[in-house]
Design an enzyme around this catalytic site. Structure first.
Site, PDB file in Angstrom:
ATOM      1  N   GLU A   1     -97.035  42.240  69.156  1.00  0.00           N
ATOM      2  CA  GLU A   1     -97.859  43.460  69.137  1.00  0.00           C
ATOM      3  C   GLU A   1     -97.016  44.704  68.813  1.00  0.00           C
ATOM      4  OE1 GLU A   1    -101.727  42.426  71.853  1.00  0.00           O
ATOM      5  OE2 GLU A   1    -100.147  43.588  72.818  1.00  0.00           O
TER       6      GLU A   1
ATOM      7  N   GLU B   1    -104.364  35.915  70.975  1.00  0.00           N
ATOM      8  CA  GLU B   1    -104.612  36.106  72.400  1.00  0.00           C
ATOM      9  C   GLU B   1    -106.093  36.410  72.591  1.00  0.00           C
ATOM     10  OE1 GLU B   1    -102.134  38.915  74.406  1.00  0.00           O
ATOM     11  OE2 GLU B   1    -100.257  38.012  73.702  1.00  0.00           O
TER      12      GLU B   1
END
Length: 612
Positions: free
Chosen positions: A158, A239
Protein backbone atom coordinates in the site's frame (compact mmCIF):
# COMPACT_ATOMS: atom_id res chain seq x y z
CA UNK A 1 8.54 -27.17 -15.22
CA UNK A 2 5.43 -25.88 -13.40
CA UNK A 3 4.47 -22.31 -14.20
CA UNK A 4 2.31 -19.53 -12.81
CA UNK A 5 1.74 -16.56 -15.08
CA UNK A 6 -0.34 -13.41 -15.37
CA UNK A 7 -2.22 -13.92 -18.61
CA UNK A 8 -4.14 -11.41 -20.74
CA UNK A 9 -7.34 -12.14 -18.80
CA UNK A 10 -6.58 -14.65 -16.04
CA UNK A 11 -3.97 -16.08 -13.75
CA UNK A 12 -2.58 -19.18 -15.46
CA UNK A 13 -1.32 -22.18 -13.48
CA UNK A 14 0.48 -24.53 -15.86
CA UNK A 15 -1.37 -22.77 -18.67
CA UNK A 16 -4.83 -23.30 -17.18
CA UNK A 17 -7.05 -20.55 -15.77
CA UNK A 18 -6.85 -20.20 -11.98
CA UNK A 19 -9.18 -18.04 -9.93
CA UNK A 20 -7.15 -17.46 -6.79
CA UNK A 21 -9.29 -17.76 -3.65
CA UNK A 22 -6.88 -17.08 -0.83
CA UNK A 23 -6.99 -16.35 2.87
CA UNK A 24 -4.58 -14.41 5.08
CA UNK A 25 -3.07 -16.61 7.79
CA UNK A 26 -0.06 -15.14 9.58
CA UNK A 27 2.32 -17.80 10.90
CA UNK A 28 3.64 -15.25 13.41
CA UNK A 29 0.20 -14.89 15.05
CA UNK A 30 -0.44 -18.61 15.51
CA UNK A 31 1.34 -21.16 17.70
CA UNK A 32 3.43 -23.40 15.38
CA UNK A 33 1.76 -26.54 16.70
CA UNK A 34 -1.54 -25.13 15.40
CA UNK A 35 -0.37 -24.13 11.90
CA UNK A 36 -1.50 -27.39 10.29
CA UNK A 37 -4.95 -27.17 11.91
CA UNK A 38 -5.56 -23.64 10.63
CA UNK A 39 -4.28 -24.47 7.14
CA UNK A 40 -6.52 -27.55 6.94
CA UNK A 41 -9.56 -25.48 7.89
CA UNK A 42 -8.69 -23.02 5.12
CA UNK A 43 -8.82 -25.84 2.60
CA UNK A 44 -12.10 -27.13 4.03
CA UNK A 45 -13.65 -23.68 3.59
CA UNK A 46 -12.78 -23.85 -0.10
CA UNK A 47 -9.62 -21.75 -0.25
CA UNK A 48 -6.93 -22.78 -2.71
CA UNK A 49 -4.20 -20.43 -1.45
CA UNK A 50 -2.76 -19.11 1.82
CA UNK A 51 -1.30 -15.60 2.03
CA UNK A 52 1.10 -14.40 4.69
CA UNK A 53 3.02 -11.26 5.44
CA UNK A 54 6.59 -11.54 6.73
CA UNK A 55 7.48 -9.10 9.55
CA UNK A 56 11.14 -8.11 9.20
CA UNK A 57 11.52 -7.18 12.89
CA UNK A 58 10.13 -10.56 14.00
CA UNK A 59 13.07 -12.30 12.33
CA UNK A 60 15.67 -9.59 12.96
CA UNK A 61 15.18 -8.16 16.49
CA UNK A 62 18.78 -6.90 16.35
CA UNK A 63 20.89 -5.86 13.33
CA UNK A 64 23.17 -8.90 13.51
CA UNK A 65 20.39 -11.42 14.18
CA UNK A 66 18.19 -13.32 11.76
CA UNK A 67 16.04 -16.12 13.17
CA UNK A 68 14.13 -18.67 11.09
CA UNK A 69 13.45 -21.20 13.84
CA UNK A 70 10.42 -22.15 15.95
CA UNK A 71 7.68 -19.55 15.66
CA UNK A 72 9.74 -17.92 12.91
CA UNK A 73 10.11 -20.99 10.71
CA UNK A 74 8.50 -19.65 7.57
CA UNK A 75 9.91 -22.53 5.55
CA UNK A 76 8.07 -25.08 7.69
CA UNK A 77 4.86 -23.05 7.45
CA UNK A 78 5.04 -22.97 3.64
CA UNK A 79 5.79 -26.70 3.59
CA UNK A 80 2.63 -27.33 5.63
CA UNK A 81 0.67 -25.21 3.13
CA UNK A 82 2.02 -27.40 0.33
CA UNK A 83 1.30 -30.60 2.25
CA UNK A 84 -2.37 -29.59 2.48
CA UNK A 85 -2.44 -29.18 -1.32
CA UNK A 86 -2.69 -25.38 -1.22
CA UNK A 87 -0.69 -22.62 -2.87
CA UNK A 88 0.88 -19.58 -1.19
CA UNK A 89 1.34 -15.85 -1.65
CA UNK A 90 4.21 -14.23 0.29
CA UNK A 91 4.32 -10.53 1.17
CA UNK A 92 7.74 -9.71 2.68
CA UNK A 93 7.41 -5.93 2.73
CA UNK A 94 9.86 -4.60 3.80
CA UNK A 95 6.91 -2.65 5.24
CA UNK A 96 3.76 -4.67 5.96
CA UNK A 97 1.49 -2.53 8.22
CA UNK A 98 -0.62 -5.48 9.50
CA UNK A 99 -1.24 -3.70 12.83
CA UNK A 100 2.16 -5.12 13.76
CA UNK A 101 4.82 -3.30 15.76
CA UNK A 102 6.33 -0.66 13.46
CA UNK A 103 4.61 -2.20 10.44
CA UNK A 104 7.38 -4.80 10.51
CA UNK A 105 10.21 -2.29 10.13
CA UNK A 106 12.84 -2.88 12.84
CA UNK A 107 13.24 -0.12 15.43
CA UNK A 108 17.03 -0.43 15.20
CA UNK A 109 16.86 0.55 11.55
CA UNK A 110 15.97 4.15 12.45
CA UNK A 111 18.37 4.63 15.36
CA UNK A 112 20.32 6.62 12.77
CA UNK A 113 17.91 9.50 11.99
CA UNK A 114 19.42 9.83 8.51
CA UNK A 115 18.10 6.47 7.37
CA UNK A 116 15.26 6.84 4.90
CA UNK A 117 11.81 5.55 5.67
CA UNK A 118 10.24 3.76 2.70
CA UNK A 119 12.23 5.68 0.12
CA UNK A 120 15.25 5.35 -2.16
CA UNK A 121 17.96 5.98 0.44
CA UNK A 122 21.24 3.97 0.39
CA UNK A 123 21.29 2.86 4.06
CA UNK A 124 17.64 1.82 3.99
CA UNK A 125 18.10 -0.13 0.77
CA UNK A 126 21.31 -1.77 2.04
CA UNK A 127 19.47 -3.02 5.13
CA UNK A 128 16.63 -4.35 2.96
CA UNK A 129 19.21 -6.10 0.79
CA UNK A 130 20.56 -7.93 3.86
CA UNK A 131 17.00 -8.78 4.97
CA UNK A 132 16.14 -10.23 1.55
CA UNK A 133 19.44 -12.18 1.44
CA UNK A 134 18.47 -13.88 4.70
CA UNK A 135 14.80 -14.45 3.88
CA UNK A 136 14.08 -14.84 0.20
CA UNK A 137 16.22 -17.90 -0.65
CA UNK A 138 13.85 -20.07 1.42
CA UNK A 139 10.93 -18.54 -0.49
CA UNK A 140 12.72 -19.01 -3.82
CA UNK A 141 13.23 -22.73 -3.26
CA UNK A 142 9.50 -23.07 -2.54
CA UNK A 143 8.25 -21.28 -5.66
CA UNK A 144 5.76 -23.08 -7.88
CA UNK A 145 8.42 -23.03 -10.62
CA UNK A 146 10.49 -25.34 -8.40
CA UNK A 147 7.62 -27.60 -7.37
CA UNK A 148 6.64 -25.58 -4.31
CA UNK A 149 3.49 -23.68 -3.29
CA UNK A 150 4.51 -20.01 -3.80
CA UNK A 151 2.64 -18.38 -6.69
CA UNK A 152 3.46 -14.68 -6.24
CA UNK A 153 5.52 -12.29 -4.13
CA UNK A 154 4.50 -8.74 -3.25
CA UNK A 155 6.66 -5.62 -3.56
CA UNK A 156 6.21 -3.11 -0.68
CA UNK A 157 2.66 -2.65 0.65
CA UNK A 158 0.00 0.00 0.00
CA UNK A 159 2.78 2.38 -0.95
CA UNK A 160 0.33 4.75 -2.59
CA UNK A 161 -0.95 5.74 0.87
CA UNK A 162 2.47 6.80 2.15
CA UNK A 163 4.61 9.90 1.77
CA UNK A 164 4.74 12.75 -0.69
CA UNK A 165 7.84 11.99 -2.77
CA UNK A 166 7.40 12.80 -6.48
CA UNK A 167 6.37 9.89 -8.69
CA UNK A 168 9.83 9.38 -10.32
CA UNK A 169 11.43 8.98 -6.87
CA UNK A 170 8.70 6.63 -5.75
CA UNK A 171 9.13 4.46 -8.81
CA UNK A 172 12.91 4.50 -8.39
CA UNK A 173 12.45 3.07 -4.89
CA UNK A 174 10.03 0.38 -6.06
CA UNK A 175 12.33 -0.64 -8.91
CA UNK A 176 15.19 -0.98 -6.44
CA UNK A 177 13.02 -3.36 -4.40
CA UNK A 178 12.20 -5.34 -7.55
CA UNK A 179 15.92 -5.69 -8.29
CA UNK A 180 16.70 -6.77 -4.71
CA UNK A 181 13.90 -9.34 -4.90
CA UNK A 182 14.91 -10.80 -8.26
CA UNK A 183 18.56 -11.01 -7.15
CA UNK A 184 17.50 -13.65 -4.60
CA UNK A 185 16.10 -16.00 -7.21
CA UNK A 186 12.44 -14.98 -7.12
CA UNK A 187 11.10 -15.67 -10.62
CA UNK A 188 7.36 -15.94 -9.98
CA UNK A 189 5.21 -12.86 -10.73
CA UNK A 190 5.68 -9.79 -8.56
CA UNK A 191 2.80 -7.47 -7.74
CA UNK A 192 1.84 -4.39 -5.74
CA UNK A 193 -1.32 -3.69 -3.78
CA UNK A 194 -3.01 -0.40 -2.90
CA UNK A 195 -6.36 0.76 -1.65
CA UNK A 196 -9.03 0.93 -4.37
CA UNK A 197 -8.52 4.64 -4.84
CA UNK A 198 -7.44 6.31 -8.08
CA UNK A 199 -4.71 8.42 -6.52
CA UNK A 200 -3.28 5.61 -4.40
CA UNK A 201 -3.26 3.11 -7.26
CA UNK A 202 -1.50 5.64 -9.48
CA UNK A 203 1.15 6.43 -6.85
CA UNK A 204 1.75 2.99 -5.41
CA UNK A 205 2.79 0.78 -8.31
CA UNK A 206 4.90 0.40 -11.42
CA UNK A 207 3.74 0.07 -15.04
CA UNK A 208 5.62 -3.21 -15.33
CA UNK A 209 4.14 -4.80 -12.17
CA UNK A 210 0.69 -6.25 -11.77
CA UNK A 211 -1.57 -4.11 -9.59
CA UNK A 212 -4.03 -5.45 -7.03
CA UNK A 213 -6.41 -3.56 -4.76
CA UNK A 214 -7.60 -3.64 -1.15
CA UNK A 215 -11.22 -3.09 -0.11
CA UNK A 216 -14.00 -4.64 1.94
CA UNK A 217 -17.28 -3.72 0.25
CA UNK A 218 -18.89 -2.55 -3.02
CA UNK A 219 -16.85 -5.14 -4.87
CA UNK A 220 -17.98 -4.42 -8.44
CA UNK A 221 -17.39 -0.68 -8.03
CA UNK A 222 -13.92 -1.23 -6.57
CA UNK A 223 -13.00 -3.68 -9.32
CA UNK A 224 -13.93 -1.03 -11.89
CA UNK A 225 -11.55 1.40 -10.19
CA UNK A 226 -8.79 -1.22 -10.28
CA UNK A 227 -9.47 -1.93 -13.98
CA UNK A 228 -8.74 1.71 -14.83
CA UNK A 229 -5.23 1.20 -13.50
CA UNK A 230 -4.79 -2.44 -14.57
CA UNK A 231 -6.22 -2.41 -18.10
CA UNK A 232 -5.36 -6.05 -18.85
CA UNK A 233 -4.93 -9.19 -16.84
CA UNK A 234 -6.81 -10.66 -13.89
CA UNK A 235 -8.36 -8.44 -11.24
CA UNK A 236 -7.59 -9.31 -7.65
CA UNK A 237 -8.56 -7.92 -4.28
CA UNK A 238 -5.42 -8.63 -2.28
CA UNK A 239 -7.09 -7.68 1.00
CA UNK A 240 -10.82 -8.28 1.18
CA UNK A 241 -11.51 -6.75 4.59
CA UNK A 242 -14.03 -9.13 6.13
CA UNK A 243 -13.47 -7.74 9.65
CA UNK A 244 -11.33 -5.20 11.46
CA UNK A 245 -8.74 -4.93 14.22
CA UNK A 246 -9.36 -3.64 17.75
CA UNK A 247 -7.64 -0.82 19.63
CA UNK A 248 -7.46 -0.42 23.40
CA UNK A 249 -10.23 1.84 24.65
CA UNK A 250 -12.55 1.36 21.66
CA UNK A 251 -15.25 -1.18 20.85
CA UNK A 252 -14.73 -4.67 19.44
CA UNK A 253 -15.29 -4.47 15.70
CA UNK A 254 -17.72 -6.72 13.88
CA UNK A 255 -18.56 -6.99 10.18
CA UNK A 256 -21.87 -8.74 9.40
CA UNK A 257 -21.39 -12.18 7.86
CA UNK A 258 -24.27 -11.68 5.44
CA UNK A 259 -22.81 -8.46 3.99
CA UNK A 260 -19.33 -9.97 3.76
CA UNK A 261 -20.70 -13.01 1.95
CA UNK A 262 -22.73 -10.92 -0.51
CA UNK A 263 -19.73 -8.77 -1.41
CA UNK A 264 -17.56 -11.86 -1.81
CA UNK A 265 -20.19 -13.37 -4.10
CA UNK A 266 -20.16 -10.25 -6.28
CA UNK A 267 -16.38 -10.33 -6.46
CA UNK A 268 -16.14 -13.98 -7.47
CA UNK A 269 -19.07 -13.70 -9.89
CA UNK A 270 -17.20 -10.90 -11.67
CA UNK A 271 -14.30 -13.30 -12.20
CA UNK A 272 -12.07 -11.62 -9.66
CA UNK A 273 -9.54 -13.33 -7.48
CA UNK A 274 -9.46 -12.64 -3.76
CA UNK A 275 -7.43 -12.85 -0.58
CA UNK A 276 -9.58 -12.71 2.55
CA UNK A 277 -8.04 -10.41 5.15
CA UNK A 278 -8.17 -12.13 7.53
CA UNK A 279 -9.16 -15.79 7.10
CA UNK A 280 -7.76 -16.34 10.60
CA UNK A 281 -6.47 -13.42 12.62
CA UNK A 282 -4.79 -15.06 15.59
CA UNK A 283 -3.03 -13.24 18.43
CA UNK A 284 -0.45 -10.49 18.89
CA UNK A 285 1.59 -12.57 21.31
CA UNK A 286 4.27 -10.92 23.43
CA UNK A 287 4.95 -7.27 22.66
CA UNK A 288 4.27 -7.45 18.93
CA UNK A 289 1.13 -5.34 18.47
CA UNK A 290 1.44 -2.03 16.69
CA UNK A 291 -0.41 1.26 17.00
CA UNK A 292 -2.08 3.98 14.97
CA UNK A 293 -1.73 7.72 15.49
CA UNK A 294 -3.92 10.13 13.56
CA UNK A 295 -3.82 12.77 16.27
CA UNK A 296 -4.74 10.28 19.00
CA UNK A 297 -2.35 7.43 19.72
CA UNK A 298 -4.24 4.13 19.79
CA UNK A 299 -2.33 0.91 20.52
CA UNK A 300 -3.66 -2.36 19.12
CA UNK A 301 -5.05 -5.07 21.41
CA UNK A 302 -3.40 -8.41 22.05
CA UNK A 303 -6.28 -10.24 20.38
CA UNK A 304 -6.19 -10.10 16.58
CA UNK A 305 -9.41 -12.09 16.20
CA UNK A 306 -10.42 -9.59 13.47
CA UNK A 307 -13.96 -11.01 13.39
CA UNK A 308 -12.46 -13.44 10.86
CA UNK A 309 -14.16 -16.58 9.53
CA UNK A 310 -11.90 -18.64 11.79
CA UNK A 311 -11.94 -17.24 15.34
CA UNK A 312 -8.86 -16.54 17.44
CA UNK A 313 -8.89 -20.07 18.89
CA UNK A 314 -9.46 -21.74 15.51
CA UNK A 315 -13.22 -22.21 15.82
CA UNK A 316 -15.21 -21.81 12.56
CA UNK A 317 -17.78 -19.03 12.87
CA UNK A 318 -21.05 -18.23 11.11
CA UNK A 319 -18.95 -16.14 8.72
CA UNK A 320 -16.85 -19.22 7.90
CA UNK A 321 -19.93 -21.18 6.84
CA UNK A 322 -21.46 -18.22 4.96
CA UNK A 323 -18.27 -17.70 2.97
CA UNK A 324 -17.88 -21.41 2.32
CA UNK A 325 -21.36 -21.45 0.84
CA UNK A 326 -20.47 -18.54 -1.45
CA UNK A 327 -17.21 -20.11 -2.59
CA UNK A 328 -19.07 -23.34 -3.40
CA UNK A 329 -21.16 -21.44 -5.97
CA UNK A 330 -18.04 -20.64 -7.98
CA UNK A 331 -15.44 -23.31 -7.24
CA UNK A 332 -15.41 -26.89 -5.96
CA UNK A 333 -15.06 -27.19 -2.19
CA UNK A 334 -14.12 -30.30 -0.18
CA UNK A 335 -16.90 -32.55 1.00
CA UNK A 336 -17.09 -33.17 4.74
CA UNK A 337 -18.55 -35.92 6.85
CA UNK A 338 -21.67 -36.50 8.94
CA UNK A 339 -23.90 -35.23 6.14
CA UNK A 340 -22.54 -31.71 6.58
CA UNK A 341 -20.30 -30.58 3.72
CA UNK A 342 -17.04 -29.27 5.09
CA UNK A 343 -17.86 -30.28 8.66
CA UNK A 344 -15.10 -32.84 9.14
CA UNK A 345 -12.09 -31.46 10.96
CA UNK A 346 -13.81 -28.26 12.01
CA UNK A 347 -13.34 -28.51 15.74
CA UNK A 348 -11.83 -25.57 17.60
CA UNK A 349 -8.16 -24.98 18.32
CA UNK A 350 -8.04 -27.89 20.77
CA UNK A 351 -9.33 -30.46 18.27
CA UNK A 352 -9.57 -33.89 19.85
CA UNK A 353 -8.77 -32.53 23.31
CA UNK A 354 -11.09 -32.39 26.31
CA UNK A 355 -12.49 -28.90 26.93
CA UNK A 356 -10.66 -26.80 29.51
CA UNK A 357 -12.30 -26.53 32.92
CA UNK A 358 -13.11 -23.21 34.56
CA UNK A 359 -10.27 -22.52 36.99
CA UNK A 360 -9.82 -19.99 39.78
CA UNK A 361 -6.19 -19.16 40.56
CA UNK A 362 -5.01 -17.33 43.69
CA UNK A 363 -1.88 -15.26 43.03
CA UNK A 364 -1.53 -13.66 46.46
CA UNK A 365 0.99 -16.09 47.93
CA UNK A 366 3.97 -15.36 45.65
CA UNK A 367 4.50 -11.65 45.05
CA UNK A 368 7.39 -9.27 44.45
CA UNK A 369 6.43 -5.56 44.63
CA UNK A 370 7.10 -3.64 41.44
CA UNK A 371 9.69 -1.25 42.86
CA UNK A 372 11.73 -4.19 44.16
CA UNK A 373 11.38 -6.17 40.94
CA UNK A 374 12.65 -3.46 38.59
CA UNK A 375 16.39 -3.78 39.43
CA UNK A 376 16.41 -7.49 38.60
CA UNK A 377 14.66 -6.88 35.28
CA UNK A 378 17.36 -4.50 34.03
CA UNK A 379 19.26 -5.68 30.97
CA UNK A 380 22.36 -3.94 32.32
CA UNK A 381 23.26 -1.32 34.92
CA UNK A 382 21.64 2.09 34.55
CA UNK A 383 23.66 4.52 32.43
CA UNK A 384 24.12 8.23 33.17
CA UNK A 385 22.86 10.82 30.67
CA UNK A 386 23.16 14.61 30.62
CA UNK A 387 20.08 15.00 28.44
CA UNK A 388 16.83 13.08 28.23
CA UNK A 389 17.52 9.84 26.27
CA UNK A 390 15.02 8.08 24.07
CA UNK A 391 14.66 4.34 24.41
CA UNK A 392 16.31 4.14 21.00
CA UNK A 393 19.37 5.69 22.68
CA UNK A 394 19.17 2.75 25.10
CA UNK A 395 18.94 0.33 22.13
CA UNK A 396 15.60 -0.83 23.48
CA UNK A 397 13.44 -1.48 20.42
CA UNK A 398 10.29 -2.54 22.27
CA UNK A 399 9.00 -3.13 25.78
CA UNK A 400 9.85 -1.28 28.98
CA UNK A 401 12.59 1.07 30.18
CA UNK A 402 13.41 2.83 33.45
CA UNK A 403 14.37 6.49 33.92
CA UNK A 404 15.59 7.85 37.26
CA UNK A 405 16.49 11.28 38.62
CA UNK A 406 16.37 13.31 41.85
CA UNK A 407 13.70 15.91 42.53
CA UNK A 408 13.73 18.88 44.90
CA UNK A 409 11.07 20.16 47.31
CA UNK A 410 10.27 23.13 45.05
CA UNK A 411 9.93 21.21 41.75
CA UNK A 412 6.13 20.98 42.25
CA UNK A 413 5.20 19.40 38.89
CA UNK A 414 6.81 17.20 36.25
CA UNK A 415 6.10 17.88 32.57
CA UNK A 416 7.40 16.19 29.43
CA UNK A 417 7.16 17.35 25.84
CA UNK A 418 5.83 13.89 25.00
CA UNK A 419 5.92 10.36 26.35
CA UNK A 420 5.97 7.43 23.96
CA UNK A 421 3.89 5.86 25.09
CA UNK A 422 3.09 5.59 28.79
CA UNK A 423 4.99 6.05 32.03
CA UNK A 424 4.20 4.98 35.58
CA UNK A 425 5.69 7.66 37.86
CA UNK A 426 7.08 6.64 41.28
CA UNK A 427 8.42 8.85 44.06
CA UNK A 428 10.60 6.94 46.52
CA UNK A 429 9.07 3.72 45.12
CA UNK A 430 5.46 4.86 45.60
CA UNK A 431 3.25 5.49 42.54
CA UNK A 432 2.18 9.12 42.22
CA UNK A 433 0.82 9.30 38.68
CA UNK A 434 0.84 8.28 35.03
CA UNK A 435 2.01 10.04 31.87
CA UNK A 436 0.05 8.84 28.87
CA UNK A 437 0.34 9.60 25.18
CA UNK A 438 -3.15 8.38 24.33
CA UNK A 439 -4.86 10.85 26.66
CA UNK A 440 -2.23 13.57 26.12
CA UNK A 441 -1.36 13.49 29.84
CA UNK A 442 2.12 14.96 29.93
CA UNK A 443 2.22 16.37 33.48
CA UNK A 444 2.01 14.96 37.00
CA UNK A 445 2.17 16.81 40.34
CA UNK A 446 5.20 16.14 42.56
CA UNK A 447 5.35 15.99 46.37
CA UNK A 448 6.93 18.93 48.19
CA UNK A 449 9.95 16.89 49.21
CA UNK A 450 13.32 15.78 47.92
CA UNK A 451 13.53 12.21 46.72
CA UNK A 452 14.11 9.67 43.96
CA UNK A 453 11.87 9.88 40.92
CA UNK A 454 11.47 6.75 38.80
CA UNK A 455 9.59 6.52 35.52
CA UNK A 456 8.71 3.08 34.19
CA UNK A 457 8.20 3.83 30.50
CA UNK A 458 6.18 1.42 28.34
CA UNK A 459 6.44 1.26 24.57
CA UNK A 460 2.88 0.16 23.77
CA UNK A 461 3.64 -0.50 20.11
CA UNK A 462 5.41 1.39 17.36
CA UNK A 463 3.14 3.17 14.90
CA UNK A 464 2.42 0.86 11.95
CA UNK A 465 0.70 3.24 9.52
CA UNK A 466 1.21 6.79 8.33
CA UNK A 467 3.79 9.52 8.73
CA UNK A 468 4.92 8.55 12.25
CA UNK A 469 6.48 5.26 11.14
CA UNK A 470 10.07 5.10 12.38
CA UNK A 471 9.73 7.63 15.21
CA UNK A 472 11.78 7.12 18.42
CA UNK A 473 10.25 5.93 21.68
CA UNK A 474 10.65 6.84 25.36
CA UNK A 475 10.68 10.26 26.98
CA UNK A 476 10.82 13.04 24.43
CA UNK A 477 12.38 16.12 26.00
CA UNK A 478 12.53 18.66 27.29
CA UNK A 479 11.49 17.39 30.73
CA UNK A 480 10.77 20.24 33.11
CA UNK A 481 9.53 21.01 36.59
CA UNK A 482 8.02 24.26 37.82
CA UNK A 483 11.51 25.71 38.35
CA UNK A 484 14.01 23.92 36.08
CA UNK A 485 14.79 21.58 33.21
CA UNK A 486 15.84 18.07 34.20
CA UNK A 487 18.85 16.93 32.18
CA UNK A 488 20.49 14.55 34.64
CA UNK A 489 19.17 11.01 34.22
CA UNK A 490 20.03 7.41 34.82
CA UNK A 491 18.26 5.11 32.40
CA UNK A 492 18.22 1.49 31.29
CA UNK A 493 16.27 -1.12 29.37
CA UNK A 494 14.22 -3.85 31.04
CA UNK A 495 14.02 -7.47 29.95
CA UNK A 496 10.41 -8.05 30.92
CA UNK A 497 10.30 -11.14 28.71
CA UNK A 498 12.51 -12.79 31.36
CA UNK A 499 10.18 -11.89 34.24
CA UNK A 500 9.01 -15.46 35.02
CA UNK A 501 12.58 -16.74 35.35
CA UNK A 502 13.62 -13.78 37.49
CA UNK A 503 10.53 -14.11 39.65
CA UNK A 504 11.31 -17.77 40.25
CA UNK A 505 14.80 -16.83 41.40
CA UNK A 506 13.41 -14.15 43.67
CA UNK A 507 10.84 -16.38 45.32
CA UNK A 508 12.86 -19.58 45.47
CA UNK A 509 15.88 -17.88 47.03
CA UNK A 510 14.52 -14.81 48.84
CA UNK A 511 17.55 -14.57 51.08
CA UNK A 512 19.78 -13.63 48.16
CA UNK A 513 17.30 -12.00 45.82
CA UNK A 514 14.23 -9.80 46.18
CA UNK A 515 11.98 -9.16 49.19
CA UNK A 516 8.61 -10.88 48.97
CA UNK A 517 5.35 -9.13 49.78
CA UNK A 518 3.11 -10.23 52.64
CA UNK A 519 1.03 -13.23 51.67
CA UNK A 520 -2.73 -12.93 51.43
CA UNK A 521 -2.68 -9.18 50.71
CA UNK A 522 -6.10 -7.89 49.52
CA UNK A 523 -6.33 -5.82 47.43
CA UNK A 524 -2.94 -6.13 45.78
CA UNK A 525 -0.51 -3.53 44.49
CA UNK A 526 1.77 -3.26 41.49
CA UNK A 527 4.21 -6.14 41.19
CA UNK A 528 5.10 -9.57 39.86
CA UNK A 529 2.73 -12.40 40.80
CA UNK A 530 3.08 -16.14 40.38
CA UNK A 531 0.79 -19.15 40.92
CA UNK A 532 0.61 -22.78 39.84
CA UNK A 533 -2.42 -24.58 38.39
CA UNK A 534 -3.41 -27.94 36.95
CA UNK A 535 -5.67 -28.37 33.94
CA UNK A 536 -6.26 -30.41 30.78
CA UNK A 537 -3.11 -30.85 28.74
CA UNK A 538 -3.40 -29.41 25.26
CA UNK A 539 -6.72 -27.63 25.87
CA UNK A 540 -7.22 -24.03 24.81
CA UNK A 541 -7.87 -21.62 27.70
CA UNK A 542 -8.93 -18.00 27.98
CA UNK A 543 -7.47 -16.01 30.85
CA UNK A 544 -9.80 -13.50 32.57
CA UNK A 545 -8.24 -10.83 34.76
CA UNK A 546 -11.29 -9.04 36.12
CA UNK A 547 -10.24 -6.51 38.73
CA UNK A 548 -6.65 -6.25 37.50
CA UNK A 549 -5.62 -2.99 35.83
CA UNK A 550 -2.83 -3.21 33.27
CA UNK A 551 0.14 -5.42 32.62
CA UNK A 552 1.54 -8.56 31.04
CA UNK A 553 0.64 -12.25 31.45
CA UNK A 554 2.71 -15.40 30.98
CA UNK A 555 1.73 -19.07 30.98
CA UNK A 556 4.59 -21.55 31.34
CA UNK A 557 7.11 -18.90 30.43
CA UNK A 558 5.35 -17.78 27.23
CA UNK A 559 4.35 -14.12 27.15
CA UNK A 560 0.71 -14.12 26.04
CA UNK A 561 0.60 -10.33 25.66
CA UNK A 562 -0.86 -7.27 27.32
CA UNK A 563 -4.04 -7.00 29.37
CA UNK A 564 -5.76 -3.71 30.23
CA UNK A 565 -9.00 -2.97 32.04
CA UNK A 566 -9.57 -0.22 29.45
CA UNK A 567 -10.91 -2.96 27.15
CA UNK A 568 -12.49 -3.91 24.87
CA UNK A 569 -10.78 -7.29 25.30
CA UNK A 570 -11.45 -9.05 28.62
CA UNK A 571 -9.67 -12.34 27.92
CA UNK A 572 -6.25 -13.47 26.73
CA UNK A 573 -6.04 -16.53 24.50
CA UNK A 574 -3.88 -19.37 25.84
CA UNK A 575 -3.06 -21.84 23.02
CA UNK A 576 -3.54 -25.46 24.02
CA UNK A 577 0.04 -26.48 23.18
CA UNK A 578 1.25 -24.31 26.07
CA UNK A 579 -0.81 -26.14 28.70
CA UNK A 580 0.32 -29.20 30.68
CA UNK A 581 -1.75 -31.50 32.87
CA UNK A 582 -0.01 -30.38 36.06
CA UNK A 583 2.49 -27.86 37.28
CA UNK A 584 1.46 -25.01 35.00
CA UNK A 585 2.72 -21.56 35.92
CA UNK A 586 0.82 -18.27 35.62
CA UNK A 587 2.84 -15.05 36.03
CA UNK A 588 1.47 -11.50 35.93
CA UNK A 589 3.29 -8.20 35.82
CA UNK A 590 0.70 -5.76 37.21
CA UNK A 591 1.67 -2.11 36.73
CA UNK A 592 -0.82 -0.49 39.11
CA UNK A 593 -2.78 -2.74 41.41
CA UNK A 594 -5.85 -4.95 41.48
CA UNK A 595 -9.07 -5.27 43.40
CA UNK A 596 -8.38 -8.98 43.85
CA UNK A 597 -5.43 -11.32 43.65
CA UNK A 598 -7.48 -13.92 41.80
CA UNK A 599 -7.51 -14.80 38.10
CA UNK A 600 -9.78 -17.15 36.17
CA UNK A 601 -9.32 -19.46 33.22
CA UNK A 602 -12.52 -19.88 31.21
CA UNK A 603 -13.53 -21.79 28.10
CA UNK A 604 -14.78 -18.96 25.86
CA UNK A 605 -13.43 -15.57 24.80
CA UNK A 606 -14.79 -12.16 25.78
CA UNK A 607 -13.66 -9.65 23.16
CA UNK A 608 -15.73 -6.80 24.61
CA UNK A 609 -18.54 -4.47 23.73
CA UNK A 610 -19.47 -3.85 20.10
CA UNK A 611 -21.31 -1.17 18.16
CA UNK A 612 -24.21 -3.58 17.60
Amino acid sequence: MPTFEIGPEDFLLDGERMQVVSGALHYFRVHPDQWADRIRKARLMGLNTIETYVPWNFHAPEPETFDLTGRRDLGRFLDLVAAEGLHAIVRPGPYICAEWDGGGLPGWLFADPGVGVRRHEPRFLAAIGTYFENLLPLVAERQVTRGGPVLMVQVENEYGAYGDDPLPERQKYLRALVDLTREQGIDVPLFTCDQADDEMLARGGLPELHKTATFGSRSRERLEILRRHQPKGPLMCMEFWNGWFDSWGLEHHLAPAEANAADLDDLLAAGGSVNLYMFHGGTNFGLTSGANDKGIYRPITTSYDYDAPLAEDGTPTAKYHAMREVIARHLPVPEGGSGDPGAAGLEGGGAGVQAAPVLDVDLSAQVVPLAHALPSLLREDLRAFTSTPTTDDLRQWSGFSVYRTRIRPDDAVLTVAEVRDRAVVLFDDEQIGVLDRGSHTFAVPLPAAAGDLTLLVEDQGRVNYGRRIGEPKGLIGPVRTAVRTIDEWEAGALLVEDAPELLRAALDAPGRALPVADRGLRPVGAGLYRAAFDSVAGADHFLRLDGWTKGLAWVNGELLGRYWSLGPTHTLYVPGPLVRESGNELVLLELHGAATARARFVGTPDLGITEQ
